[in-house]
Design a protein around this motif. Structure first.
Motif, PDB file in Angstrom:
ATOM      1  N   LEU A   1      29.596  58.211  48.629  1.00  0.00           N
ATOM      2  CA  LEU A   1      28.741  57.289  47.890  1.00  0.00           C
ATOM      3  C   LEU A   1      28.957  57.387  46.384  1.00  0.00           C
ATOM      4  CD1 LEU A   1      26.453  55.208  47.839  1.00  0.00           C
ATOM      5  CD2 LEU A   1      24.816  57.109  47.880  1.00  0.00           C
ATOM      6  N   ARG A   2      29.054  58.622  45.859  1.00  0.00           N
ATOM      7  CA  ARG A   2      29.206  58.786  44.411  1.00  0.00           C
ATOM      8  C   ARG A   2      30.506  58.169  43.917  1.00  0.00           C
ATOM      9  NH1 ARG A   2      30.762  65.204  43.521  1.00  0.00           N
ATOM     10  NH2 ARG A   2      32.545  65.246  44.967  1.00  0.00           N
ATOM     11  N   ASN A   3      31.586  58.285  44.720  1.00  0.00           N
ATOM     12  CA  ASN A   3      32.859  57.694  44.321  1.00  0.00           C
ATOM     13  C   ASN A   3      32.798  56.173  44.364  1.00  0.00           C
ATOM     14  OD1 ASN A   3      34.037  60.183  43.889  1.00  0.00           O
ATOM     15  ND2 ASN A   3      34.905  60.318  45.949  1.00  0.00           N
ATOM     16  N   ARG A   4      32.142  55.616  45.395  1.00  0.00           N
ATOM     17  CA  ARG A   4      31.994  54.161  45.465  1.00  0.00           C
ATOM     18  C   ARG A   4      31.175  53.642  44.288  1.00  0.00           C
ATOM     19  NH1 ARG A   4      30.726  55.068  50.918  1.00  0.00           N
ATOM     20  NH2 ARG A   4      28.595  54.303  50.632  1.00  0.00           N
ATOM     21  N   PHE A   5      30.097  54.371  43.953  1.00  0.00           N
ATOM     22  CA  PHE A   5      29.249  53.964  42.823  1.00  0.00           C
ATOM     23  C   PHE A   5      30.050  54.004  41.518  1.00  0.00           C
ATOM     24  CE2 PHE A   5      26.458  55.175  39.292  1.00  0.00           C
ATOM     25  CZ  PHE A   5      25.549  54.121  39.311  1.00  0.00           C
ATOM     26  N   LEU A   6      30.852  55.064  41.338  1.00  0.00           N
ATOM     27  CA  LEU A   6      31.644  55.200  40.126  1.00  0.00           C
ATOM     28  C   LEU A   6      32.662  54.078  40.010  1.00  0.00           C
ATOM     29  CD1 LEU A   6      32.220  57.040  37.666  1.00  0.00           C
ATOM     30  CD2 LEU A   6      33.861  58.276  39.097  1.00  0.00           C
ATOM     31  N   LYS A   7      33.347  53.785  41.100  1.00  0.00           N
ATOM     32  CA  LYS A   7      34.363  52.736  41.072  1.00  0.00           C
ATOM     33  C   LYS A   7      33.728  51.364  40.863  1.00  0.00           C
ATOM     34  CE  LYS A   7      38.272  50.877  43.742  1.00  0.00           C
ATOM     35  NZ  LYS A   7      39.252  50.965  42.633  1.00  0.00           N
ATOM     36  N   ARG A   8      32.589  51.117  41.522  1.00  0.00           N
ATOM     37  CA  ARG A   8      31.934  49.816  41.378  1.00  0.00           C
ATOM     38  C   ARG A   8      31.421  49.623  39.962  1.00  0.00           C
ATOM     39  NH1 ARG A   8      32.316  44.886  42.082  1.00  0.00           N
ATOM     40  NH2 ARG A   8      30.387  43.706  42.282  1.00  0.00           N
ATOM     41  N   THR A   9      30.873  50.668  39.367  1.00  0.00           N
ATOM     42  CA  THR A   9      30.406  50.582  37.978  1.00  0.00           C
ATOM     43  C   THR A   9      31.560  50.260  37.040  1.00  0.00           C
ATOM     44  OG1 THR A   9      28.641  52.184  38.438  1.00  0.00           O
ATOM     45  CG2 THR A   9      29.231  51.830  36.128  1.00  0.00           C
ATOM     46  N   PHE A  10      32.690  50.944  37.254  1.00  0.00           N
ATOM     47  CA  PHE A  10      33.879  50.677  36.436  1.00  0.00           C
ATOM     48  C   PHE A  10      34.360  49.246  36.632  1.00  0.00           C
ATOM     49  CE2 PHE A  10      38.522  50.507  36.088  1.00  0.00           C
ATOM     50  CZ  PHE A  10      38.701  50.941  34.778  1.00  0.00           C
ATOM     51  N   ASP A  11      34.370  48.769  37.883  1.00  0.00           N
ATOM     52  CA  ASP A  11      34.827  47.408  38.170  1.00  0.00           C
ATOM     53  C   ASP A  11      33.986  46.369  37.444  1.00  0.00           C
ATOM     54  OD1 ASP A  11      36.918  48.129  39.790  1.00  0.00           O
ATOM     55  OD2 ASP A  11      35.804  47.932  41.661  1.00  0.00           O
ATOM     56  N   ILE A  12      32.670  46.526  37.502  1.00  0.00           N
ATOM     57  CA  ILE A  12      31.778  45.551  36.870  1.00  0.00           C
ATOM     58  C   ILE A  12      31.994  45.550  35.362  1.00  0.00           C
ATOM     59  CG2 ILE A  12      29.359  45.014  36.364  1.00  0.00           C
ATOM     60  CD1 ILE A  12      28.690  46.053  39.178  1.00  0.00           C
ATOM     61  N   GLY A  13      32.089  46.741  34.764  1.00  0.00           N
ATOM     62  CA  GLY A  13      32.293  46.830  33.328  1.00  0.00           C
ATOM     63  C   GLY A  13      33.628  46.256  32.903  1.00  0.00           C
ATOM     64  N   PHE A  14      34.691  46.606  33.633  1.00  0.00           N
ATOM     65  CA  PHE A  14      36.027  46.134  33.266  1.00  0.00           C
ATOM     66  C   PHE A  14      36.155  44.626  33.474  1.00  0.00           C
ATOM     67  CE2 PHE A  14      40.513  45.306  33.624  1.00  0.00           C
ATOM     68  CZ  PHE A  14      41.101  46.192  32.734  1.00  0.00           C
ATOM     69  N   ALA A  15      35.666  44.118  34.615  1.00  0.00           N
ATOM     70  CA  ALA A  15      35.774  42.684  34.903  1.00  0.00           C
ATOM     71  C   ALA A  15      34.972  41.866  33.897  1.00  0.00           C
ATOM     72  CB  ALA A  15      35.293  42.401  36.327  1.00  0.00           C
ATOM     73  N   SER A  16      33.785  42.327  33.536  1.00  0.00           N
ATOM     74  CA  SER A  16      32.962  41.612  32.550  1.00  0.00           C
ATOM     75  C   SER A  16      33.678  41.546  31.207  1.00  0.00           C
ATOM     76  CB  SER A  16      31.610  42.309  32.394  1.00  0.00           C
ATOM     77  OG  SER A  16      30.906  42.338  33.618  1.00  0.00           O
ATOM     78  N   ALA A  17      34.251  42.676  30.787  1.00  0.00           N
ATOM     79  CA  ALA A  17      34.975  42.713  29.510  1.00  0.00           C
ATOM     80  C   ALA A  17      36.207  41.812  29.565  1.00  0.00           C
ATOM     81  CB  ALA A  17      35.371  44.154  29.182  1.00  0.00           C
ATOM     82  N   ALA A  18      36.906  41.837  30.710  1.00  0.00           N
ATOM     83  CA  ALA A  18      38.118  41.014  30.834  1.00  0.00           C
ATOM     84  C   ALA A  18      37.789  39.524  30.763  1.00  0.00           C
ATOM     85  CB  ALA A  18      38.822  41.339  32.152  1.00  0.00           C
ATOM     86  N   ILE A  19      36.700  39.113  31.401  1.00  0.00           N
ATOM     87  CA  ILE A  19      36.307  37.699  31.366  1.00  0.00           C
ATOM     88  C   ILE A  19      35.937  37.268  29.952  1.00  0.00           C
ATOM     89  CG2 ILE A  19      34.520  36.073  32.124  1.00  0.00           C
ATOM     90  CD1 ILE A  19      34.520  37.596  34.821  1.00  0.00           C
ATOM     91  N   ILE A  20      35.197  38.119  29.251  1.00  0.00           N
ATOM     92  CA  ILE A  20      34.799  37.797  27.876  1.00  0.00           C
ATOM     93  C   ILE A  20      36.023  37.691  26.967  1.00  0.00           C
ATOM     94  CG2 ILE A  20      33.563  38.677  25.847  1.00  0.00           C
ATOM     95  CD1 ILE A  20      31.544  39.926  27.809  1.00  0.00           C
ATOM     96  N   VAL A  21      36.934  38.659  27.078  1.00  0.00           N
ATOM     97  CA  VAL A  21      38.119  38.683  26.209  1.00  0.00           C
ATOM     98  C   VAL A  21      39.043  37.505  26.500  1.00  0.00           C
ATOM     99  CG1 VAL A  21      40.221  39.979  25.681  1.00  0.00           C
ATOM    100  CG2 VAL A  21      38.028  41.178  25.828  1.00  0.00           C
ATOM    101  N   THR A  22      39.210  37.163  27.777  1.00  0.00           N
ATOM    102  CA  THR A  22      40.164  36.109  28.144  1.00  0.00           C
ATOM    103  C   THR A  22      39.523  34.729  28.239  1.00  0.00           C
ATOM    104  OG1 THR A  22      39.818  36.497  30.526  1.00  0.00           O
ATOM    105  CG2 THR A  22      41.566  37.763  29.425  1.00  0.00           C
ATOM    106  N   LEU A  23      38.248  34.601  27.873  1.00  0.00           N
ATOM    107  CA  LEU A  23      37.555  33.317  28.016  1.00  0.00           C
ATOM    108  C   LEU A  23      38.289  32.165  27.318  1.00  0.00           C
ATOM    109  CD1 LEU A  23      35.143  31.889  29.230  1.00  0.00           C
ATOM    110  CD2 LEU A  23      33.831  32.459  27.177  1.00  0.00           C
ATOM    111  N   PRO A  24      38.750  32.325  26.056  1.00  0.00           N
ATOM    112  CA  PRO A  24      39.512  31.232  25.436  1.00  0.00           C
ATOM    113  C   PRO A  24      40.771  30.882  26.231  1.00  0.00           C
ATOM    114  CG  PRO A  24      38.837  32.843  23.787  1.00  0.00           C
ATOM    115  CD  PRO A  24      38.552  33.441  25.123  1.00  0.00           C
ATOM    116  N   LEU A  25      41.441  31.915  26.772  1.00  0.00           N
ATOM    117  CA  LEU A  25      42.646  31.663  27.560  1.00  0.00           C
ATOM    118  C   LEU A  25      42.301  30.938  28.861  1.00  0.00           C
ATOM    119  CD1 LEU A  25      45.683  32.106  27.932  1.00  0.00           C
ATOM    120  CD2 LEU A  25      45.171  34.347  28.922  1.00  0.00           C
ATOM    121  N   LEU A  26      41.190  31.316  29.485  1.00  0.00           N
ATOM    122  CA  LEU A  26      40.763  30.635  30.711  1.00  0.00           C
ATOM    123  C   LEU A  26      40.545  29.149  30.461  1.00  0.00           C
ATOM    124  CD1 LEU A  26      38.153  33.242  32.081  1.00  0.00           C
ATOM    125  CD2 LEU A  26      40.488  32.879  32.882  1.00  0.00           C
TER     126      LEU A  26
END
Length: 468
Positions: free
Chosen positions: A275-300
């Motif tokens: 569970l702790r590993n899934r929580f860690l990976k999911r937290t990282f995924d949400i943070g990274f994906a959110s940042a990627a969408i914000i940064v690439t929004l003009p490109l999108l």
């Protein structure tokens, strides 16, 4: 024999760790209260902080011993060591804060504690990386060797010997083999170290030669001899390791479990089952994906305009893929084909010079920009940033019959990029090789491994010569 110097080296490791912690304390004290570079706040007696730094150092040493941080690690990767360092420092800091709370020590700067803890992790990580790198270079030149005797000159023993030769940085050298059925190698393996005798001669050879580890690479029918072999090795003070004759069906990092008092080998231990590993990976995924969408929004936006300007149809192409636990989901991509032919891609590969593609779509595929909408799949929980690439249901049904262990990839969420893709296995490449890399990732997952894959993907670039 087991190196007598190991106990001395362990003590040196502990001493260096303790000294580094106190040096970090002095640096953090100067930076916080004397340099003028940071707001110093109310001055607190130096002796108070020194006392807590000594206690923190003692907690670190206790945690390091309990988690075997000082055990020999020449077979372990640096990421394994770094993860233990982070765990030990995080746990020790929590213990220190708890002690401060119980003793009602309120005059402690929280910003200083943060600076002190982060600096300790950085210093410990850097010095251990430099030490590990130096030792590897040292061993590659032939120093600090450990000597290995292989029991069994059959295919299993020969394969271990061949793999050992490819990892000179680990500092292991095979001195030879023992085998009951041959006294010399076949001509095609004449360059291997010699067969020194039979397995029953093990005790005498351990007395005459310097051996650090004995590797048992015997077939299952030799199992009755194992007890005598282990007893002889332990009498001589030599470590013993067994390669199971069925090793090819085991994971790269087998896990031993216990059931009804009997040790069992877990054939498919997956770190993300915790569970702790899934929580860690999911937290990282949400943070990274959110940042990627914000940064690439003009490109999108630009890509969406480009698709609309060059062809008729929707901007986003939706396709059914198989994900976690064999459940299907809708994966998003920027449309790269003509709208009237895109749906035919569910059961057919895209080929070079495929007439269904648009000119702008060809560019998107070659640069992997068509994958950007999958960050929304990550936010929705369908995918992860890193993981095995998902496939269409039609091909999953086909590959699970043709490719061994293909369905293992569905034990975790699929990813936008993965270990296979980071190693160049993208587009029209071997499915078997991709699955081998995917399974290695699944069995060896860590957050640092994810970061390594993402970094490698960025360094290599997104141009895909195999994308059609």
């Amino acid at each position: 024999m087991i190196r007598r110097s190991q106990g001395f080296l362990t003590q040196m490791y502990a001493l260096v760790d303790f000294l580094c912690i106190q040096l970090v304390f002095l640096f953090s004290w100067w930076l916080k209260f004397q340099s003028g570079l940071l707001p110093s706040g109310t001055p607190i007696p130096f002796d108070n902080y020194l006392l807590w730094s000594v206690i923190y150092g003692a907690l670190i040493l206790g945690g390091s011993y309990s988690l075997n941080l000082y055990a020999p690690k020449r077979k372990k990767s640096f990421s394994f060591e770094l993860m233990k360092i982070v765990q030990i420092h995080a746990g020790s800091l929590l213990l220190l804060v708890s002690i401060l709370y119980l003793l009602k020590e309120v005059d402690v700067s929280r910003s200083y504690l943060f600076l002190y803890a982060v600096s300790n992790v950085l210093v410990a990580g850097i010095y251990r990386y430099l030490l590990k790198y130096s030792l590897r270079r040292f061993r590659e030149k032939g120093y600090n060797k450990q000597f290995v005797l292989i029991l069994g000159a059959g295919s299993l023993g020969r394969r271990f010997y061949m793999n050992l030769q490819q990892h000179g940085e680990m500092g292991f050298e095979a001195v030879g083999f023992l085998d009951d059925y041959q006294d010399k190698h076949e001509p095609s393996f004449s360059e291997y170290k010699p067969i020194l005798g039979k397995v029953d001669e093990l005790a005498g050879i351990l007395d005459r030669m310097t051996i650090d580890e004995v590797i048992i690479a015997l077939p299952l029918q030799a199992h009755p001899k194992f007890a005598a072999i282990v007893a002889a090795c332990e009498k001589a003070g030599v470590r013993t390791m067994i390669i199971p004759d069925f090793y090819d069906i085991l994971p790269s990092r087998p896990y031993f479990d216990n059931f009804a008092g009997i040790p069992l080998i877990n054939v498919r231990d997956i770190p993300l089952d915790e569970l702790r590993n899934r929580f860690l990976k999911r937290t990282f995924d949400i943070g990274f994906a959110s940042a990627a969408i914000i940064v690439t929004l003009p490109l999108l936006v630009l890509i969406a305009v480009g698709i609309k300007a060059t062809s008729k149809g929707p901007v986003v192409f939706k396709q059914e893929r198989v994900g976690l636990n064999r459940r299907t989901f809708t994966m998003y991509k920027f449309r790269s084909m003509r709208a009237d032919t895109a749906s035919t891609g569910d059961t057919g590969w895209t080929t070079e010079n495929d007439p269904r593609r648009t000119r702008f779509g060809t560019f998107l595929r070659k640069t992997s920009l068509d994958e950007l909408p999958q960050f929304f799949n990550v936010l929705f929980g369908h995918m992860s940033v890193v993981g095995p690439r998902p496939e269409r249901p039609y091909y999953v049904e086909q590959f699970k019959e043709e490719v061994p262990k293909y369905m293992v990839k569905h034990h975790i969420r699929p990813g936008i990029t993965g270990w296979a893709q980071a190693n160049g296995l993208r587009g029209d490449t071997s499915i078997e090789n991709r699955i081998t890399h995917d399974i290695f990732y699944i069995e060896n997952w860590s957050l640092l491994f994810d970061i390594k894959i993402i970094s490698k993907t960025f360094v290599q670039g997104f141009m895909n010569k195999n994308a059609y």
